[in-house]
Motif scaffolding. Structure first.
Motif, PDB file in Angstrom:
ATOM      1  N   VAL A 131      -6.978   8.942  13.556  1.00 29.34           N
ATOM      2  CA  VAL A 131      -6.359   9.174  12.418  1.00 29.34           C
ATOM      3  C   VAL A 131      -5.915   7.674  12.081  1.00 29.34           C
ATOM      4  O   VAL A 131      -5.125   6.820  12.973  1.00 29.34           O
ATOM      5  N   VAL A 132      -6.378   7.035  11.026  1.00 27.08           N
ATOM      6  CA  VAL A 132      -5.759   5.592  10.637  1.00 27.08           C
ATOM      7  C   VAL A 132      -4.855   5.453   9.573  1.00 27.08           C
ATOM      8  O   VAL A 132      -5.284   6.085   8.653  1.00 27.08           O
ATOM      9  N   ALA A 133      -3.866   5.001   9.746  1.00 31.53           N
ATOM     10  CA  ALA A 133      -2.601   4.957   8.831  1.00 31.53           C
ATOM     11  C   ALA A 133      -2.933   3.324   8.118  1.00 31.53           C
ATOM     12  O   ALA A 133      -2.183   2.645   9.162  1.00 31.53           O
ATOM     13  N   THR A 134      -3.011   3.105   7.078  1.00 31.81           N
ATOM     14  CA  THR A 134      -3.061   1.864   6.676  1.00 31.81           C
ATOM     15  C   THR A 134      -1.735   1.603   5.679  1.00 31.81           C
ATOM     16  O   THR A 134      -1.148   2.719   5.088  1.00 31.81           O
ATOM     17  N   LYS A 135      -1.643   0.418   5.093  1.00 28.67           N
ATOM     18  CA  LYS A 135      -0.609   0.256   4.126  1.00 28.67           C
ATOM     19  C   LYS A 135      -1.134  -0.829   3.136  1.00 28.67           C
ATOM     20  O   LYS A 135      -1.888  -1.520   3.254  1.00 28.67           O
ATOM     21  N   GLY A 136      -0.669  -0.661   1.955  1.00 30.77           N
ATOM     22  CA  GLY A 136      -1.151  -1.739   0.854  1.00 30.77           C
ATOM     23  C   GLY A 136       0.365  -2.105   0.219  1.00 30.77           C
ATOM     24  O   GLY A 136       1.345  -1.450   0.124  1.00 30.77           O
ATOM     25  N   GLY A 137       0.328  -3.254  -0.628  1.00 28.84           N
ATOM     26  CA  GLY A 137       1.580  -3.711  -1.034  1.00 28.84           C
ATOM     27  C   GLY A 137       2.248  -5.068  -0.775  1.00 28.84           C
ATOM     28  O   GLY A 137       3.185  -5.551  -1.342  1.00 28.84           O
ATOM     29  N   MET A 138       1.535  -5.559   0.301  1.00 23.25           N
ATOM     30  CA  MET A 138       1.957  -6.949   0.813  1.00 23.25           C
ATOM     31  C   MET A 138       0.855  -8.025   0.781  1.00 23.25           C
ATOM     32  O   MET A 138      -0.448  -7.523   0.928  1.00 23.25           O
ATOM     33  N   ILE A 139       1.045  -9.145   0.470  1.00 21.43           N
ATOM     34  CA  ILE A 139       0.206 -10.252   0.488  1.00 21.43           C
ATOM     35  C   ILE A 139       0.402 -11.426   1.562  1.00 21.43           C
ATOM     36  O   ILE A 139       1.713 -11.410   1.684  1.00 21.43           O
ATOM     37  N   ARG A 140      -0.363 -12.177   1.966  1.00 22.31           N
ATOM     38  CA  ARG A 140      -0.156 -13.158   2.933  1.00 22.31           C
ATOM     39  C   ARG A 140      -0.155 -14.969   2.304  1.00 22.31           C
ATOM     40  O   ARG A 140      -1.308 -15.328   3.101  1.00 22.31           O
ATOM     41  N   PRO A 141       0.284 -15.379   1.300  1.00 23.69           N
ATOM     42  CA  PRO A 141       0.088 -16.513   0.851  1.00 23.69           C
ATOM     43  C   PRO A 141       0.362 -17.562   1.824  1.00 23.69           C
ATOM     44  O   PRO A 141       1.580 -17.592   2.095  1.00 23.69           O
ATOM     45  N   GLU A 142      -0.554 -18.442   2.274  1.00 20.11           N
ATOM     46  CA  GLU A 142      -0.203 -19.397   3.113  1.00 20.11           C
ATOM     47  C   GLU A 142       0.533 -18.932   4.436  1.00 20.11           C
ATOM     48  O   GLU A 142       1.435 -19.408   5.102  1.00 20.11           O
ATOM     49  N   GLY A 143       0.279 -17.716   4.794  1.00 20.62           N
ATOM     50  CA  GLY A 143       1.003 -16.934   5.926  1.00 20.62           C
ATOM     51  C   GLY A 143       2.192 -16.220   5.607  1.00 20.62           C
ATOM     52  O   GLY A 143       2.707 -15.566   6.737  1.00 20.62           O
ATOM     53  N   ARG A 144       2.756 -16.386   4.363  1.00 20.42           N
ATOM     54  CA  ARG A 144       3.932 -15.782   3.974  1.00 20.42           C
ATOM     55  C   ARG A 144       3.669 -14.480   4.064  1.00 20.42           C
ATOM     56  O   ARG A 144       2.719 -13.910   3.581  1.00 20.42           O
ATOM     57  N   TRP A 145       4.859 -13.542   3.916  1.00 24.23           N
ATOM     58  CA  TRP A 145       4.962 -12.215   3.912  1.00 24.23           C
ATOM     59  C   TRP A 145       5.593 -12.006   2.538  1.00 24.23           C
ATOM     60  O   TRP A 145       6.727 -12.327   2.237  1.00 24.23           O
ATOM     61  N   GLU A 146       4.600 -11.474   1.378  1.00 21.70           N
ATOM     62  CA  GLU A 146       5.327 -11.209   0.124  1.00 21.70           C
ATOM     63  C   GLU A 146       4.726  -9.863  -0.563  1.00 21.70           C
ATOM     64  O   GLU A 146       3.843  -9.397  -0.123  1.00 21.70           O
ATOM     65  N   CYS A 147       5.665  -9.304  -1.298  1.00 15.27           N
ATOM     66  CA  CYS A 147       5.171  -8.049  -1.862  1.00 15.27           C
ATOM     67  C   CYS A 147       4.252  -8.269  -3.062  1.00 15.27           C
ATOM     68  O   CYS A 147       4.829  -9.191  -3.814  1.00 15.27           O
ATOM     69  N   ASP A 148       3.565  -7.396  -3.388  1.00 14.62           N
ATOM     70  CA  ASP A 148       2.770  -7.279  -4.684  1.00 14.62           C
ATOM     71  C   ASP A 148       2.513  -5.759  -4.807  1.00 14.62           C
ATOM     72  O   ASP A 148       1.445  -5.308  -4.704  1.00 14.62           O
ATOM     73  N   GLY A 149       3.226  -5.196  -5.527  1.00 17.65           N
ATOM     74  CA  GLY A 149       3.257  -3.948  -5.896  1.00 17.65           C
ATOM     75  C   GLY A 149       2.712  -3.356  -7.241  1.00 17.65           C
ATOM     76  O   GLY A 149       2.865  -2.321  -7.884  1.00 17.65           O
ATOM     77  N   ARG A 150       2.072  -4.514  -7.884  1.00 18.26           N
ATOM     78  CA  ARG A 150       1.404  -4.069  -9.156  1.00 18.26           C
ATOM     79  C   ARG A 150       0.345  -2.962  -9.054  1.00 18.26           C
ATOM     80  O   ARG A 150      -0.584  -3.352  -8.215  1.00 18.26           O
ATOM     81  N   PRO A 151       0.391  -1.935  -9.829  1.00 13.17           N
ATOM     82  CA  PRO A 151      -0.652  -0.980  -9.723  1.00 13.17           C
ATOM     83  C   PRO A 151      -2.159  -1.341  -9.636  1.00 13.17           C
ATOM     84  O   PRO A 151      -2.667  -1.020  -8.726  1.00 13.17           O
ATOM     85  N   GLU A 152      -2.503  -2.511 -10.497  1.00 15.19           N
ATOM     86  CA  GLU A 152      -3.752  -3.009 -10.483  1.00 15.19           C
ATOM     87  C   GLU A 152      -4.107  -3.653  -9.083  1.00 15.19           C
ATOM     88  O   GLU A 152      -5.148  -3.545  -8.454  1.00 15.19           O
ATOM     89  N   ARG A 153      -3.038  -4.223  -8.558  1.00 17.83           N
ATOM     90  CA  ARG A 153      -3.420  -4.820  -7.113  1.00 17.83           C
ATOM     91  C   ARG A 153      -3.349  -3.898  -6.064  1.00 17.83           C
ATOM     92  O   ARG A 153      -4.102  -3.971  -5.018  1.00 17.83           O
ATOM     93  N   LEU A 154      -2.460  -2.944  -5.991  1.00 21.48           N
ATOM     94  CA  LEU A 154      -2.518  -1.746  -5.312  1.00 21.48           C
ATOM     95  C   LEU A 154      -3.837  -0.941  -5.322  1.00 21.48           C
ATOM     96  O   LEU A 154      -4.467  -0.714  -4.089  1.00 21.48           O
ATOM     97  N   ARG A 155      -4.687  -0.833  -6.363  1.00 26.67           N
ATOM     98  CA  ARG A 155      -5.588  -0.234  -6.437  1.00 26.67           C
ATOM     99  C   ARG A 155      -6.865  -1.028  -5.729  1.00 26.67           C
ATOM    100  O   ARG A 155      -7.651  -0.585  -4.906  1.00 26.67           O
ATOM    101  N   GLU A 156      -6.912  -2.523  -6.000  1.00 24.04           N
ATOM    102  CA  GLU A 156      -7.875  -3.157  -5.351  1.00 24.04           C
ATOM    103  C   GLU A 156      -7.685  -3.362  -3.918  1.00 24.04           C
ATOM    104  O   GLU A 156      -8.589  -3.147  -2.917  1.00 24.04           O
ATOM    105  N   ALA A 157      -6.263  -3.330  -3.429  1.00 28.11           N
ATOM    106  CA  ALA A 157      -6.111  -3.349  -2.052  1.00 28.11           C
ATOM    107  C   ALA A 157      -6.830  -2.094  -1.338  1.00 28.11           C
ATOM    108  O   ALA A 157      -7.108  -2.062  -0.139  1.00 28.11           O
TER     109      ALA A 157
END
Ligand SMILES: NC(=O)c1ccc[n+]([C@@H]2O[C@H](COP(=O)([O-])OP(=O)(O)OC[C@H]3O[C@@H](n4cnc5c(N)ncnc54)[C@H](OP(=O)(O)O)[C@@H]3O)[C@@H](O)[C@H]2O)c1
Length: 281
Positions: free
Chosen positions: A80-106
């Motif tokens: 079983v693999v449990a993954t996650k979406g909703g965070m991005i790593r611009p220049e190595g930073r941890w930032e949230c991006d919970g926009r529905p269109e972005r979550l679908r892409e992720a």
């Protein structure tokens, strides 16, 4: 390794899972060493791997951890693999991006990276305050309807957010930080027990780079010595005995670490041990 139900999903997993983050972030091992670590986990009876699309060094290598896992799991379709979406790593930073269109892409990128047709457990990594929570969760409900996600999980949430999400789509798991020294999610754990939702405590050994310091705690060391185990194994056994919905996901970059963590499944702590460790926080 003993097994536990992953909440109400009907999926049963080894009661110690593995957090794969250390395989892909700063200080990571080579890819082949990372794959060997995952294989050591499987040999120890681990059947649940926790990952995220954002476990990587920065934007250009999003999905790094998922791709290493996919390579390691070729020929192991039942893990079983449990993954996650909703965070991005611009220049190595941890930032949230919970926009529905972005979550679908992720989610679609995670499906490709993991080489799977559906993701058994897809967790919303962290609420993005710029996006209404219900909109992000609503998108996960859509992905579930489409069959891209089998079960929906949440991470870094409050009891109120759990209730709000669970009214939109059945929630299978919650992943919040919890260990002997951090009990801040006890109310969330209790609500998970009432609802039959799995609780996957992250940083169960107090986090990357800090697991060694657990040995400096007198109470943990006393309990460990009594059972002839390591303080880290005592810390994991405490979590397992704290709640039947608990499935710890200790991180590891080395095979010896996850093999040792898996050993916590065969430890039975006494009531006195539990009372002592309850006081250790
Ligand atoms: N949802 C979230 O926001 C979130 C946040 C953080 C983490 N997580 C997830 O939770 C997982 C676990 O958390 P974490 O990695 O932060 O911290 P952790 O599990 O508390 O500690 C991981 C470290 O402990 C060491 N270790 C593991 N088992 C050991 C043992 N039996 N004895 C001695 N040392 C041991 C490992 O060393 P080696 O590296 O040397 O093997 C590893 O670096 C992550 O991998 C990730 O999947 C989720």
């Amino acid at each position: 390794m003993k097994k536990r139900d992953l909440g109400n999903t009907g999926v049963s997993v080894g009661e110690i899972g593995m957090g794969c983050m250390p395989i892909s972030v700063t200080g990571r091992p080579s890819e082949s060493e990372g794959i060997r670590t995952i294989h050591a986990a499987l040999e120890a009876g681990v059947t649940l791997l926790d990952t995220a699309d954002s476990y990587c060094l920065e934007t250009s290598e999003m999905g790094h951890n998922e791709r290493v896992i996919a390579k390691a799991l070729r020929g192991h379709p039942n893990i079983v693999v449990a993954t996650k979406g909703g965070m991005i790593r611009p220049e190595g930073r941890w930032e949230c991006d919970g926009r529905p269109e972005r979550l679908r892409e992720a989610c679609e990128a995670s499906l490709r990276a993991l080489e799977r047709d559906a993701i058994t457990l897809y967790q919303y990594h962290r609420h993005d305050p710029k996006v209404p929570f219900a909109e992000s969760i609503g998108l996960l409900a859509e992905l579930r309807k489409e069959g891209k996600i089998v079960h929906v999980g949440l991470s870094n949430i409050t009891v109120e957010q759990l209730e709000e999400a669970n009214a939109i789509v059945p929630i299978a798991s919650v992943q919040n930080r919890m260990n002997v020294f951090d009990r801040s999610s006890m109310k969330v754990l209790k609500r998970c027990e009432e609802l039959g939702i799995a609780f996957l405590p992250y940083s169960p050994l107090n986090g990357m780079g800090k697991a060694g310091q657990i040995g400096e705690n007198d109470l943990l060391s006393r309990v460990a010595a009594e059972h002839g185990i390591s303080p880290q194994q005592a810390a994991l056994a405490w979590l397992l005995q704290l709640s039947p919905v608990m499935i710890p996901i200790p991180g590891a970059s080395r095979g010896v670490s996850i093999a040792s963590s898996a050993g916590a499944s065969s430890v039975t702590l006494s009531h006195e041990n539990m009372d002592l460790l309850n006081a250790a926080g």
